[in-house]
Motif scaffolding. Sequence first.
Motif, short mmCIF file in Angstrom:
data_model
loop_
_atom_site.label_atom_id
_atom_site.label_comp_id
_atom_site.label_asym_id
_atom_site.label_seq_id
_atom_site.Cartn_x
_atom_site.Cartn_y
_atom_site.Cartn_z
N LEU A 1 -34.57 59.36 89.43
CA LEU A 1 -35.79 58.60 89.17
C LEU A 1 -35.53 57.42 88.24
O LEU A 1 -36.21 56.39 88.32
N ARG A 2 -34.54 57.55 87.36
CA ARG A 2 -34.19 56.43 86.48
C ARG A 2 -33.44 55.32 87.22
O ARG A 2 -33.37 54.18 86.75
N ALA B 1 -42.11 64.69 87.26
CA ALA B 1 -40.87 64.37 86.55
C ALA B 1 -40.93 62.98 85.94
O ALA B 1 -40.43 62.76 84.82
N LEU B 2 -41.53 62.04 86.64
CA LEU B 2 -41.70 60.69 86.10
C LEU B 2 -42.52 60.72 84.81
O LEU B 2 -42.18 60.07 83.81
N ASN B 3 -43.60 61.49 84.85
CA ASN B 3 -44.46 61.60 83.67
C ASN B 3 -43.70 62.19 82.49
O ASN B 3 -43.87 61.75 81.34
N GLU B 4 -42.85 63.18 82.76
CA GLU B 4 -42.05 63.80 81.69
C GLU B 4 -41.05 62.82 81.10
O GLU B 4 -40.63 62.96 79.94
N SER C 1 -34.28 73.49 90.48
CA SER C 1 -33.21 74.14 89.71
C SER C 1 -32.23 73.10 89.16
O SER C 1 -31.31 73.44 88.42
N LYS C 2 -32.46 71.82 89.51
CA LYS C 2 -31.57 70.74 89.08
C LYS C 2 -32.39 69.60 88.46
O LYS C 2 -32.41 68.49 88.98
N PRO C 3 -33.09 69.87 87.38
CA PRO C 3 -33.98 68.85 86.81
C PRO C 3 -33.23 67.60 86.36
O PRO C 3 -33.77 66.49 86.44
N TRP C 4 -31.99 67.76 85.87
CA TRP C 4 -31.23 66.61 85.41
C TRP C 4 -30.94 65.64 86.56
O TRP C 4 -31.00 64.42 86.38
N GLU C 5 -30.66 66.18 87.74
CA GLU C 5 -30.39 65.33 88.90
C GLU C 5 -31.63 64.57 89.33
O GLU C 5 -31.58 63.38 89.65
N LEU C 6 -32.78 65.26 89.32
CA LEU C 6 -34.04 64.62 89.68
C LEU C 6 -34.37 63.50 88.71
O LEU C 6 -34.73 62.39 89.12
N GLN C 7 -34.23 63.77 87.42
CA GLN C 7 -34.56 62.76 86.42
C GLN C 7 -33.60 61.57 86.50
O GLN C 7 -34.03 60.41 86.40
N PHE D 1 -41.54 52.77 90.96
CA PHE D 1 -41.22 52.56 92.37
C PHE D 1 -41.26 51.08 92.76
O PHE D 1 -41.06 50.76 93.94
N ALA D 2 -41.52 50.19 91.81
CA ALA D 2 -41.53 48.76 92.12
C ALA D 2 -40.14 48.32 92.59
O ALA D 2 -39.13 48.67 91.99
N GLY D 3 -40.12 47.59 93.70
CA GLY D 3 -38.85 47.09 94.21
C GLY D 3 -38.16 48.00 95.20
O GLY D 3 -37.10 47.65 95.75
N VAL D 4 -38.72 49.18 95.44
CA VAL D 4 -38.15 50.11 96.42
C VAL D 4 -39.24 50.42 97.45
O VAL D 4 -40.42 50.46 97.13
#
Length: 490
Positions: free
Chosen positions: A297-298, A320-323, A288-294, A331-334
């Motif tokens: 991920l950034r 979400a990453l694909n979108e 319900s919070k797509p903006w927070e997820l995106q 995920f490189a570096g984490v």
Amino acid sequence: MAGFVSLIGAGPGDLGLLTLKAKLALERAEVVLYDYLANPEILRFCSSAEHIFVGKKGFSEYMSQEEISSLLVQKALEGKRVIRLKGGDVFVFGRGGEEAEACIAAGVPFEVIPGITSAIAVPAYAGIPVTHREAGSSFAVLTGNEMLRDAEKLKYKAFQDIDTLIFLMGVKTLPRIVDRLLEIGKSKDTPAATIQWGTTQQQRVVEGTLENIVQKVQDAGIGAPAVTVVGDVVRYRNTLKWFDSRPLWGRKVAVTRTREGSSELGNLLRQEGAIVIEVPLIRFDSTSKPWELQQTLRQLSSFEWVIFTSQQGIQAAMKALNELGLDARAFAGVKLAVVGPSTARELAKYGLRADFMPSRAGAVHLGGELPASGEKPVVHFASSLAEPDLHEALIQRGMTIHTVEAYQTLPAELSEEQRERLRDAEVITLASGSAARACAKQLGTDIPAVTMGPQTNKAALGAGFTIAKMAETPSLTALVGAVRAALLGN
């Protein structure tokens, strides 16, 4: 432009007996015509296709064979990939030849994907080999419907010396079958067995001889679908019986799961012989919070650890990453942490290896063992109903945790039929706290619960369940063992 038709044998009932080639064809289907004998669970492999039930049970038909063939061709001429799903094998009394001829006449390309015939599989599941070096080196498969035709009487003399006779579709005509076999010289002491719903958890077997098998079948209330085996090989059931002699045979176990979830637990219980009642209690939906997820991920580089506690969390994050036009390289570096083996396997599907997994599966263990320095926060891609255990364990260790809703866990809508099936269960398995709460809300807490691990057990008790048994470790194998202990008292 013509489409394409696949004539597929669905096998005798056990979903696991569907061939791999059939499954692959179903996954590409646009229209599926299926009949009474095809396991309806098979339709989940083609959930996006149009499903058309064409009946065909015993002596009654929902659609005539001519209508089925016509519909098959019509859908293909619309340019669609059409599946004709038939119980057993396509060409063993399945009238697949007639459907293939209809395709040829209409110029529709087709293929035939054979299925495992009930003539062999059903006796095998009853512990009856159709051939045995010391009891039978020949067998014949017949349809019981032929017994209705007097013209077939002479034909049956050809089967006098065949060791094993297997009759399909022969419940109503069993008296006529026995009369004909006695007429051609079979002894009244010849062993016989009739198997109803063979290869499924509803399998029932009646044994006797040609002298008494008709009465025994009638007394037991055996109906279609059933297979009758006549011959000395029937005697081997006493020693080779395996399917209906497993420890949980006939015991009814409810398995609460998500609509999208796998049936791995159900399959494990079926291997033990249980009648599994699988009904979804929760379902997954987009966050319900797509903006927070995106946004999270950034900014993955700002975290020391990314934590996944479910397969759904991984799937949601990768979607979400694909979108965003990104992929696993984000995920490189984490560092990546998972709650247990199944989550690690899901992560591996995307080419990612978990950097950490606790010694015991579970959010509490993950929170207590995560080797984080605390210099950077950790992020948890969680459900909307995430358990607080992980968060609390990390906070107690002085760490900063950022919880992101990757997906929603919502209640499923159950039909009254599903509710009735669940109420018939002897125990109900609960593999998560959210399942316990959803079950209590939708069905009540009358069914004793078998829980997976201390966390789920605590949630189930809080919801009002009586605990029949708790699996000491949060694994499906341990949960099956707990079900066995609860029902068998060991």
